[in-house]
Write a protein that holds these residues in place. Structure first.
Motif, short mmCIF file in Angstrom:
data_model
loop_
_atom_site.label_atom_id
_atom_site.label_comp_id
_atom_site.label_asym_id
_atom_site.label_seq_id
_atom_site.Cartn_x
_atom_site.Cartn_y
_atom_site.Cartn_z
N ALA A 1 16.97 35.25 59.28
CA ALA A 1 16.10 36.07 58.43
C ALA A 1 15.77 35.35 57.12
CB ALA A 1 16.76 37.42 58.15
N ALA B 1 15.86 43.38 63.15
CA ALA B 1 15.99 41.96 62.81
C ALA B 1 17.35 41.66 62.17
CB ALA B 1 14.87 41.52 61.87
N ILE B 2 17.77 42.50 61.23
CA ILE B 2 18.96 42.17 60.41
C ILE B 2 20.24 42.71 61.04
CG2 ILE B 2 20.02 42.35 58.12
CD1 ILE B 2 17.11 42.88 57.08
N ARG C 1 21.73 36.30 62.76
CA ARG C 1 20.53 37.05 62.37
C ARG C 1 20.25 36.89 60.88
NH1 ARG C 1 18.43 40.86 65.86
NH2 ARG C 1 19.50 40.92 67.87
N TYR C 2 21.30 36.95 60.06
CA TYR C 2 21.06 36.83 58.62
C TYR C 2 20.49 35.45 58.28
CZ TYR C 2 21.13 37.35 53.69
OH TYR C 2 20.70 37.42 52.39
N ALA D 1 13.22 45.99 60.24
CA ALA D 1 14.33 45.41 59.46
C ALA D 1 15.67 45.72 60.12
CB ALA D 1 14.30 45.95 58.03
#
Ligand code: ZN
Length: 413
Positions: A73, A407-408, A69-70, A404
């Motif tokens: 992103a 997503a993160i 994920r990071y 956020a």
């Protein structure tokens, strides 16, 4: 093998900058900064499908989900590949013990694993590859190793000479005695007569009575575990001739550092001449009541059982994330209870008309995760935001913060 259902990642406003990820590399024993790339290639070792999915598995796949994920992103693509060892001794032994067909046992546990991954909101691999379907690739890789002069036979089985890789041992930092001890604990056969080196690894096991086998130039048999992962990674991960390593990240639980990742990496080096992985990343072990959670000890807590008991999968995710991914820790009901309260508070705050400012807390989340996936600090920043909101602070965007967090941190709200 079908992967599991796609998971949507909400978009984030461009005003949030993502620094390059700092991540601990087992081979160098240092936190390294990953250089910015358009595409990262990540291989994470999957399960042997006879006992899916305990919290140790969940913790490992969660760690690599946070990594995945990071990197996404930051705007990069991640080619994530995972295997499933759907033929191996432990699977056959369990099927025999329970008097069930090994293929049916594998299929039922693979289905369970997929549904647990969906519940935990884990991004699926682009390719989810079974050992059985990978047999032609494994045989090709063994041919490459034969051309490199690193294969020999013991009776009707084939072995890889681990010392043909000059870097053998450099990723796991163990003495020869430690390697020998761990090798025998984790499925190795150091005392087999005829082996050139006790640590040499099985590549192809000739068919044994009442066991399955697949026809090949090496005789009817089945693949060894290390070459399975090596072959799948090298075939599905877009190897770039201009890069010095075949893949960017080799991942799994820390119990795979030796022998599995050490030997897969040595085999990968001998197959194509490149370093196998630029980074070796490992998640800590989860224990229960003072002991490591493991099949042999029988002290497993299953994700599916917690879900059946009505536990919110996001609370399981948060409870695991309240410890740093690299640290071994004991599973405790109190962590789950705290996670349930945190999740409820987060829901209540995000549903308010007015919430505390959110830009800073989103930047804190990003900063924490960029620092070797420091999820406890990210959760702590969110707890501060919950407290500020409860104290009447205003001016933030609940929608933006919710996106956020999803997503993160992968916490779907
Ligand atoms: Zn593997």
């Amino acid at each position: 093998m079908n992967s599991w259902a796609q998971v949507a990642i909400p978009p984030l406003d461009k005003k949030f900058a993502f620094p390059n990820l700092q991540i601990f590399d087992t081979a160098t024993q240092n936190v390294k900064e990953l250089e910015k790339k358009a595409l990262y290639r990540m291989y994470v070792c999957g399960i042997t499908p006879y006992d899916a999915t305990h919290l140790g598995h969940a913790n490992t796949y969660l760690a690599f989900d946070l990594l995945n994920r990071y990197l996404r992103a930051t705007g990069s693509e991640v080619n994530f590949v995972q295997n499933i060892t759907d033929i191996d001794d432990p699977l056959l032994e369990r099927a025999k013990r329970d008097g069930v067909d090994w293929q049916e046992l594998a299929q039922s546990q693979i289905d369970l694993f997929r549904s647990d991954m969906v519940a935990l909101h884990i991004l699926p691999p682009r390719n989810y590859i079974g050992a059985v379907e990978a047999i032609p690739l494994v045989l090709d890789s063994i041919k490459d190793l034969q051309r490199a002069g690193t294969v020999y036979k013991v009776d009707t089985d084939y072995y890889f000479k681990v010392r043909s890789d000059k870097a053998f041992g450099s990723r796991s930092h163990l003495s020869n005695d430690e390697m020998l001890e761990i090798f025998s604990q984790r499925g190795g056969d150091p005392t087999r007569v005829g082996k050139e080196d006790p640590l040499d690894a099985l590549l192809w096991l000739a068919q044994r009575p009442s066991e399955p086998g697949w026809e090949s130039d090496l005789g009817t048999g089945r693949p060894g575990w290390h070459i399975e992962c090596c072959a799948i990674a090298l075939n599905y991960l877009d190897i770039d001739p201009n890069e010095s390593s075949s893949i960017d990240i080799q991942g799994g639980g820390s119990d795979l550092i030796f022998p599995h990742h050490e030997i897969s990496a040595s085999q990968g080096k001998l197959v194509n001449g490149k370093a196998f992985a630029a980074n070796f990343v490992h998640a800590g072990m989860i224990g229960l009541d003072g002991e490591k959670m493991s099949k042999s000890k029988g002290n497993l807590v299953f994700v599916s059982k917690l879900l059946q008991d009505g536990v919110d999968p996001m609370a399981i995710r948060i409870a695991l994330m309240s410890h740093h991914y690299r640290l071994d820790h004991m599973w405790q009901q109190s962590d789950l209870t705290k996670a349930e309260i945190f999740l409820k508070d987060l829901h209540i705050c995000l549903a308010r008309m007015e919430v505390a400012p959110t830009d800073n807390v989103i930047r804190e989340l990003i900063k924490a995760m960029a620092d070797d996936l420091d999820s406890p600090s990210a959760l702590s920043a969110l707890q501060d935001w919950i407290d500020e909101t409860n104290n009447g602070a205003t001016g933030g965007s609940a929608g933006e913060l919710g996106r956020a967090i999803d997503a993160i941190l992968g916490i779907a709200l």
